[in-house]
Design a protein around this motif. Structure first.
Motif, PDB file in Angstrom:
ATOM      1  N   THR A 182      -2.107   4.501   1.081  1.00 22.05           N
ATOM      2  CA  THR A 182      -2.847   3.511   0.306  1.00 22.05           C
ATOM      3  C   THR A 182      -2.436   2.131   0.810  1.00 22.05           C
ATOM      4  O   THR A 182      -1.300   1.921   1.231  1.00 22.05           O
ATOM      5  CB  THR A 182      -2.589   3.616  -1.205  1.00 22.05           C
ATOM      6  N   LYS A 214      -7.801   3.605  -0.071  1.00 26.52           N
ATOM      7  CA  LYS A 214      -7.113   4.848   0.253  1.00 26.52           C
ATOM      8  C   LYS A 214      -7.503   5.235   1.676  1.00 26.52           C
ATOM      9  O   LYS A 214      -8.668   5.161   2.049  1.00 26.52           O
ATOM     10  CB  LYS A 214      -7.499   5.952  -0.732  1.00 26.52           C
ATOM     11  N   ASN A 243      -7.982  -2.777  -2.372  1.00 28.27           N
ATOM     12  CA  ASN A 243      -7.079  -1.646  -2.621  1.00 28.27           C
ATOM     13  C   ASN A 243      -7.797  -0.408  -2.114  1.00 28.27           C
ATOM     14  O   ASN A 243      -8.768   0.032  -2.724  1.00 28.27           O
ATOM     15  CB  ASN A 243      -6.758  -1.535  -4.111  1.00 28.27           C
TER      16      ASN A 243
END
Length: 303
Positions: free
Chosen positions: A199, A58, A56
């Motif tokens: 994201t 950014k 995950n």
């Protein structure tokens, strides 16, 4: 008299709302990247950021990002490599509204030889409104075979820059949900630009089940061949070992992943990657780890 005062107050409020909406201006579109900022012409020259099997991250696409001349025009971009352990991957990409601007991503998936295989453009109708956790955003998921397309490029097409997406005002959305009269508020215009905030969530749904592919020269051409990586028994140690040499794809992945983990001071993760790489017989991986540790220590001393 009281009714007249109420009418005057309502009229003044109406002028204030309309005045605010009239004077609100969309920020200037960010200029396209300069021609002399182009980093590379071949995909082989790109730095591919390694992704974990589950990740995950950014992503900021801005003036600090690399630049490339794509067939649609010049753009900032991000480049990623899926984990060699991943087979089927579910990729969720979100492009966030920030300062009344948004990035319209184009995704290109490439094979092991850096040849583009699939191209997707995010659907501008996949709009998700702000909530407690996230701002207004475009959100879309993709089912990817990371064995066939281990590389991903994200950029925008110049012909998609400068468009306007209208987002209903939060008060209006709330009134619609509650079945209440619509307030006199202006909707929010969002302009597509060359830069943005994203994201990306990676979820490996199944692991790799086939050998990595590599290119070998055959009669002047480079043909795809499968190199067997199934283990065979070692009589001396009675342990299973990989007999095929590690692929360049795996070597690059583990070296980059270890360097990145150490730079983030995640030593536990770096050690886990080191163990995996040793099991795959990645060459000089111990030296890569030591060099990354030394670089981290040097950075601490300079501070």
């Amino acid at each position: 008299m009281q009714k007249m005062q109420q009418l005057i107050h309502f009229t003044l409020a109406l002028f204030m709302v309309s005045g605010c909406s009239a004077t609100k201006q969309v920020q200037n579109i960010v200029s396209p990247p300069a021609a002399d900022s182009v980093c590379c012409t071949r995909y082989q020259e790109v730095y591919w950021t390694p992704l974990n099997a589950s990740d995950n991250i950014k992503l900021k696409i801005d003036s600090s990002s690399p630049v490339r001349n794509f067939s649609s025009g010049r753009s900032y971009f991000g480049a990623f490599q899926f984990s060699p352990r991943s087979g089927t991957v579910n990729l969720t990409l979100k492009s966030l509204v920030f300062n009344d601007q948004i990035f319209m991503p184009t995704l290109v998936f490439l094979d092991a030889n850096y040849h583009p295989q699939k191209t997707f453009q995010i659907d501008p109708h996949q709009l998700r409104f702000s909530d407690v956790f996230e701002p207004d955003r475009l959100e879309q998921s993709y089912q990817i075979n990371a064995e066939q397309t281990p590389y991903l490029i994200i950029f925008t097409q110049p012909n998609q820059v400068g468009q306007t997406i209208t987002i209903p005002h939060p008060a209006k959305r709330r009134a619609i949900e509650d079945g209440a009269p619509l307030p006199i508020v202006a909707d929010i215009p969002v302009t597509t630009g060359y830069q943005g905030s994203l994201t990306m969530t990676v979820e490996t749904e199944s692991i790799r089940q086939h050998a990595l592919q590599q290119s070998l020269p055959t009669s002047g051409n480079r043909a795809m061949v499968n190199t067997p990586t199934s283990p065979k028994s070692n009589i001396k140690s009675n342990r299973w070992q990989h007999t095929a040499p590690p692929q360049a794809e795996s070597t690059h992945y583990y070296r980059s992943a270890i360097e990145h983990a150490v730079s983030e001071h995640d030593i536990a993760k770096a050690l886990a990657l080191l163990d995996e790489a040793k099991a795959l017989r990645i060459p000089d991986i111990q030296q890569t780890f030591i060099h990354a540790i030394n670089m981290m220590q040097s950075e601490k001393c300079r501070k």
